[in-house]
Write an enzyme that holds these catalytic residues in place. Structure first.
Site, PDB file in Angstrom:
ATOM      1  CD  GLU A  67       3.628   2.193   3.166  1.00  0.00           C
ATOM      2  OE1 GLU A  67       2.435   2.039   2.831  1.00  0.00           O
ATOM      3  OE2 GLU A  67       4.368   3.081   2.711  1.00  0.00           O
ATOM      4  CD  GLU A  89       3.088   2.076  -1.832  1.00  0.00           C
ATOM      5  OE1 GLU A  89       2.237   2.758  -2.412  1.00  0.00           O
ATOM      6  OE2 GLU A  89       2.807   1.246  -0.957  1.00  0.00           O
TER       7      GLU A  89
HETATM    8  O1  AHR Z   1       0.018   3.965   4.398  1.00  0.00           O
HETATM    9  C1  AHR Z   1      -0.784   4.613   3.465  1.00  0.00           C
HETATM   10  C2  AHR Z   1      -0.207   4.575   2.068  1.00  0.00           C
HETATM   11  O2  AHR Z   1      -0.182   3.274   1.595  1.00  0.00           O
HETATM   12  C3  AHR Z   1       1.230   5.037   1.911  1.00  0.00           C
HETATM   13  O3  AHR Z   1       1.337   6.401   1.803  1.00  0.00           O
HETATM   14  C4  AHR Z   1       1.661   4.366   0.654  1.00  0.00           C
HETATM   15  O4  AHR Z   1       3.036   4.119   0.615  1.00  0.00           O
HETATM   16  C5  AHR Z   1       0.810   3.112   0.602  1.00  0.00           C
HETATM   17  O5  AHR Z   1       0.205   2.945  -0.618  1.00  0.00           O
END
Ligand code: AHR
Length: 503
Positions: A304, A173
């Protein structure tokens, strides 16, 4: 009655097992308590890893595990997590809850965890606040065999043999918590950092993952590929194997999110609609990738995904602990069907997160562990791993929902494994009505070898430590075998898996 036509003679590509991957971050009680309790814990463990958790994950056939973050990754300095535990730095986990991170779970522990689970390793490096040298030396520490400062240090720390690192993420990210970069700036940084993620082990080259977009930030995908893709053309192959994508379902939006267990009918459909949005994201980011990479050499890695609700009342808001209901079973079923259907581009994914955080498959409390509805769905879907997607299409599917939150009543995907066993997974998104799905194959003559269901009449149903089996994977018998297929009667809010073989 909905109709599902399956052409078992038309294979549409391999469903990479890695689509069924998981994510574990130093966040809340995911690593500490949820997975790692330390060698001296009274909770049964092997080298500090909870035996109950590892056993449950083995049953799930976890193909790959991502670590150490998430946002945590771009602040993680791997040297803090090696060597004698009593000497490891204690520090504050600034991202997640402000608790003490004692670094007792580090590189050696992660590799040991993956060994016990029997899964591939996906390490996410620190580009946001780490140096090129630091990233490069971590890879050397992990994978170099021979005489070198890092290999010597690894040996001193008790592991002479190098490990296999299957995947390496070059930042996380980086448009946000990983450094707030522009796509062009990140892409140039990616080109630089990844140069030093060296392949020391020719038999197991590391596959590199470039940080992709947040949700619908198509400009990020375009900007990163414009700047970095041409260094990944075939003559430079190996510079970028995957481009990631992150998407969470927040039923009530990022600010409010909404309760995990207390929601009304409209929020149910809103959630389903938002889960289905994954399809649009995969297609639109995929279309941009196609312009650069028409042969689909670069995989999309949705590392994610899952639901993100307001955390459970009374818990640390920075721990992201949430319950998991029938609604989450549907989110998982819908999303995994989307990934299967797009297996030409989606080559890896990771549910966030594995234990005690967000849409977890396992929840723990002291020595107790329970499986969530999401666990049971992923268990049913495990048969798709490594199988070939089959051509299938639905017709006469009712559109349902409330107000603007419209969804198709049924979603599905179908695969065939190397032995010819066909796995069909279907979801009924309605909370009001059952649906009979008329399943027809190109050629008939199949017998059902397994039929399972995850459901509960109450859409809010979930497993607790007091009642751990409210939503489980149960045997399913509400189908009739016909000459050319099956008629399957799917109850409201259900996820069904049926396996068939030639009679
Ligand atoms: O999964 C929780 C968070 O969500 C992670 O650390 C991040 O990559 C995303 O914003």
């Amino acid at each position: 009655m909905a109709k599902l036509v399956i052409n078992e003679w038309k294979k549409e590509g391999r469903i990479e097992p890695e689509i069924y991957g998981h994510f574990s971050e130093h966040l809340g009680r995911c690593i500490y308590e949820g997975i790692y309790v330390g060698e001296n814990s009274e909770i049964p463990n092997v080298n500090g890893m909870r035996t109950d958790v590892v056993d449950a994950l083995k049953e799930l056939k976890v193909p790959v595990l991502r670590w150490p973050g998430g946002c945590f990754a771009d602040e993680y300095h791997w040297r803090d997590g090696i060597g004698p535990k009593e000497k490891r730095k204690k520090m504050i986990n600034t991202h997640w809850g402000g608790v003490v991170e004692d670094n007792s779970f580090g590189t050696h522990e992660f590799m040991e965890l993956c060994r016990q689970i029997g899964c591939k390793t996906y390490i996410n490096g620190n580009l946001g606040s780490g140096t090129v040298q630091e990233m490069s030396e971590w890879v050397e520490y992990l994978t170099f065999k021979g005489v070198s400062p890092m290999a010597d240090m690894r040996t001193e720390n008790g592991h002479e043999e190098p490990w296999v690192v299957d995947y390496f993420g070059v930042g996380n990210e980086n448009w946000g918590c990983g450094g707030n970069m522009t796509p062009e700036f990140y892409a140039n940084e990616y080109r630089r950092y990844q140069t030093y993620v060296r392949n020391y082990d020719e038999k197991h080259p590391i596959k590199k993952i470039c940080c992709g977009a947040n949700v619908d930030d198509y400009g990020w995908t375009e900007g990163v590929l414009k700047t970095a893709y041409h260094h990944c053309a075939p003559q430079f192959h190996g510079l970028m194997d995957y481009l990631s994508l992150h998407y969470y379902v927040h039923p009530e939006g990022w600010e409010i999110k909404g309760s995990a267990t207390d929601f009304n009918d409209q929020v149910w459909y809103k959630t389903m609609n938002k889960a289905l949005y994954m399809n649009t994201l995969v297609e639109r980011h995929g279309a941009i990738m196609d312009q650069y990479d028409p042969d689909k050499k670069i995989g999309m890695c949705v590392d994610e995904w899952g639901s993100w609700y307001t955390c459970e009342p009374g818990t640390n808001p920075g721990f992201l602990y949430q319950q998991n209901t029938v609604r989450d079973a549907l989110i998982a079923g819908i999303t995994l069907n989307i990934f299967n259907k797009h297996c030409d581009r989606v080559k890896m994914a990771a549910l966030a997160q594995m234990v005690n955080v967000l849409q977890a498959v396992l929840l723990t409390e002291g020595s107790k562990m329970i499986k969530t509805p999401t666990y049971h769905v992923m268990h049913m879907y495990r048969h798709h791993q490594g199988a070939d997607l089959l051509q299938s299409s639905l017709s006469e599917v009712e559109e349902i929902g409330i107000g603007e939150w419209k969804v198709p009543k049924i979603t599905e995907s179908v695969s065939i494994d190397e032995k010819g066993a066909i796995t069909l997974t279907m979801n009924n998104l309605s909370i009001e009505a059952a649906e009979t799905v008329e399943v027809r194959f190109a050629e008939g003559g199949y017998k059902v070898t397994e039929a399972k269901i995850v459901t509960n009449k109450d859409m809010h149903a979930h497993n607790t430590f007091e009642a751990p089996e409210e939503v489980v994977e149960a045997d399913f018998a509400d189908y009739t075998v016909t000459e050319s297929g099956l008629d399957v009667n799917m109850p409201a809010n259900s996820v069904v898996e049926i396996r068939v073989e030639k009679a």
